[in-house]
Design a protein around this motif. Structure first.
Motif, PDB file in Angstrom:
ATOM      1  N   GLN A 207       0.649  -1.261  -0.014  1.00  0.00           N
ATOM      2  CA  GLN A 207      -0.078   0.049  -0.087  1.00  0.00           C
ATOM      3  C   GLN A 207       0.556   1.323  -0.161  1.00  0.00           C
ATOM      4  N   LEU A 208       1.856   1.275   0.929  1.00  0.00           N
ATOM      5  CA  LEU A 208       2.831   2.466   0.864  1.00  0.00           C
ATOM      6  C   LEU A 208       3.619   2.591  -0.641  1.00  0.00           C
ATOM      7  N   ARG A 209       4.002   1.397  -1.137  1.00  0.00           N
ATOM      8  CA  ARG A 209       4.557   1.572  -2.537  1.00  0.00           C
ATOM      9  C   ARG A 209       3.712   2.259  -3.380  1.00  0.00           C
ATOM     10  N   GLY A 210       2.189   1.635  -3.455  1.00  0.00           N
ATOM     11  CA  GLY A 210       1.203   2.007  -4.365  1.00  0.00           C
ATOM     12  C   GLY A 210       1.095   3.586  -4.089  1.00  0.00           C
ATOM     13  N   ALA A 211       0.883   4.004  -2.833  1.00  0.00           N
ATOM     14  CA  ALA A 211       0.714   5.469  -2.528  1.00  0.00           C
ATOM     15  C   ALA A 211       1.820   6.330  -3.086  1.00  0.00           C
ATOM     16  N   GLY A 212       3.216   5.869  -2.873  1.00  0.00           N
ATOM     17  CA  GLY A 212       4.539   6.619  -3.534  1.00  0.00           C
ATOM     18  C   GLY A 212       4.253   6.572  -4.861  1.00  0.00           C
ATOM     19  N   ALA A 213       3.932   5.581  -5.803  1.00  0.00           N
ATOM     20  CA  ALA A 213       3.699   5.886  -7.048  1.00  0.00           C
ATOM     21  C   ALA A 213       2.787   6.735  -7.589  1.00  0.00           C
ATOM     22  N   LEU A 214       1.633   6.699  -6.906  1.00  0.00           N
ATOM     23  CA  LEU A 214       0.509   7.795  -7.005  1.00  0.00           C
ATOM     24  C   LEU A 214       1.129   9.178  -6.745  1.00  0.00           C
ATOM     25  N   ALA A 215       1.949   9.329  -5.658  1.00  0.00           N
ATOM     26  CA  ALA A 215       2.706  10.596  -5.172  1.00  0.00           C
ATOM     27  C   ALA A 215       3.546  11.115  -6.504  1.00  0.00           C
ATOM     28  N   ALA A 216       4.298  10.060  -7.147  1.00  0.00           N
ATOM     29  CA  ALA A 216       5.171  10.563  -8.385  1.00  0.00           C
ATOM     30  C   ALA A 216       4.280  10.835  -9.537  1.00  0.00           C
TER      31      ALA A 216
END
Ligand code: GUN
Ligand code: ZN
Length: 424
Positions: A207-216
């Motif tokens: 979930q954190l990885r996915g959130a980071g991808a959306l933030a990028a």
């Protein structure tokens, strides 16, 4: 165009307050037709430049920038004042059970109305707010904010583990929901979206990885979370993510630290954490009434200023105990006193007020947009009555300078001082 005549408070680039005892604030459309501050200054000097413009005279009143609340939870409006030994039992016993009610869209809509009314009644015109894990809670709050024309940034909470039934979400769906909500609300009028991992212990690595991808993928979308609030929370986060240098580094390791990322609390930091805040451009939401209520600790103002990262003030309702920026500024003053090693005032009244207006706006990357009344700023402001209570009337009448006036308002003020809140 419309103009207001009263005492006026605004802030210079060096954070110092500028005060006109008899001022004029001229509001009119910018090139895009949005109402902004067109001019501000001494009444005598400015008024002749605006013949024919209607002037609302507010004798004895103080016009100041609308307050910016850098971290608040709309679904915790009714959680205020729930006592617990500390953060984790407070979440488990009060907050999560209460937030589960926001699965019901009608309930979310009702609370959204109460929440926005409370913000405005207390003079808060911009807020960065958590919703719950239910996408409908975001829709309810965004729609209600849009109807009021408020500048509001909000997001669906991400929490796919260590969370009870009723608030726990599912990894893939939570990320798909987040992206859909960005598409639906971000940049609609004055609304913004914030990617909202609740805190590292409640989010899986995926979930954190996915959130980071959306933030990028969406660099102008905000990020909000919690960090380094409570000793038990920190121990837990470190156990779950042993490979990260510190609790704060977990967020950096998943691409969640950048400009427009706002981390609530930031209490138990070392200098490497502070340097990471500075180098990434992330900002801290200092939440003193919450930290005092939950016994979390004291934000280190001197440490923050020594390394030099951005921060602003926040209520953190419902860990925080009040919607009132006056109460928050006073609590921040007390916290500054606690950590003080240098002589003199820990925090000046001008610095406290800046942290809850222009400083909080700067932390959001919205300096020159909200939180100030310089020309070009959106015209969100409060009309304050320095005589709102008998004691305030006595105290402010005796104020010999601006600091004494602002301190009287900070120490004795609350919603009774806010006579009117104007949204541009
Ligand atoms: N950490 C994770 N969730 C929360 C919350 O809702 N409030 C506070 N103060 N800290 C948190
Ligand atoms: Zn919070």
């Amino acid at each position: 165009m419309k103009a207001y005549r009263a005492a006026i408070l605004r802030f210079a680039d060096d954070h110092r307050a500028q005060y006109e005892a008899d001022g004029l604030l001229v509001v009119g459309p910018d090139a895009a037709g949005r109402p902004v501050v067109r001019a501000v200054g001494a009444y005598d000097a400015l008024a002749p430049n605006y013949p024919g413009v209607a002037i609302e005279h507010l004798p004895g009143r103080l016009i100041a920038p609308g307050f910016v609340d850098l971290h608040i939870h709309f679904p915790q409006t009714d959680v205020i004042g729930s006592p617990a030994e500390g953060l984790l039992p407070w979440l488990e016993n009060y907050t999560f059970p209460h937030e589960s009610r926001f699965a019901d869209a009608a309930y979310a809509a009702e609370v959204a109305t109460v929440f926005l009314d409370e913000l405005l009644r207390h003079g808060v015109t911009t807020a960065l707010t958590f919703c719950t894990s239910h996408p409908a809670s975001v829709d309810a709050l965004m729609a209600a904010s849009q109807a009021r024309g408020m500048r509001l940034i909000a997001g669906k909470v991400l929490q796919d583990r260590h969370s009870p039934d009723g608030v726990r979400d599912q990894t893939e769906q939570s990320l798909a929901d987040t992206e859909a909500l960005i598409g639906r609300w971000h940049g609609q009028g004055r609304l913004g979206y914030a990617i909202t991992p609740r805190f590292a212990p409640s989010c899986s690595e995926a979930q954190l990885r996915g959130a980071g991808a959306l933030a990028a993928k969406y660099p102008d979308v905000w990020i909000q979370s919690h960090v380094a609030e409570n000793k038990d929370e920190i121990r837990w986060a470190r156990e779950l993510f042993p490979q990260s240098r510190s609790y704060l580094s977990i967020y950096d390791d998943f691409g969640l630290m950048r400009e427009r990322a706002v981390y609530a609390h930031c209490i138990h930091f070392d200098d490497d954490d502070r340097a990471l805040m500075r180098s990434t451009g992330a900002a801290a939401a200092v939440s003193p009434t919450s930290n005092l209520f939950l016994g979390s600790g004291f934000f280190d103002y001197e440490g923050a200023d020594r390394i030099g990262f951005k921060y602003g003030l926040a209520s953190d309702v419902g860990g925080g105990t009040s919607f009132s920026p006056f109460h928050t500024m006073l609590a921040a003053y007390h916290v500054g006193r606690e950590g003080q090693t240098k002589p003199g005032l820990s925090l000046s009244p001008q610095a406290l007020w800046w942290q809850h207006t222009a400083g909080a706006a700067q932390a959001l990357g919205l300096d020159g947009v909200v939180g100030n009344l310089q020309p070009g700023c959106e015209a969100d402001f409060v009309v304050l009555d320095p005589q709102a209570t008998p004691l305030l009337a006595r105290k402010t009448a005796q104020a010999g300078n601006l600091d004494e006036l602002l301190f009287a308002l900070i120490v004795l003020g609350d919603d009774r001082v806010v006579e009117k809140t104007v949204i541009s």
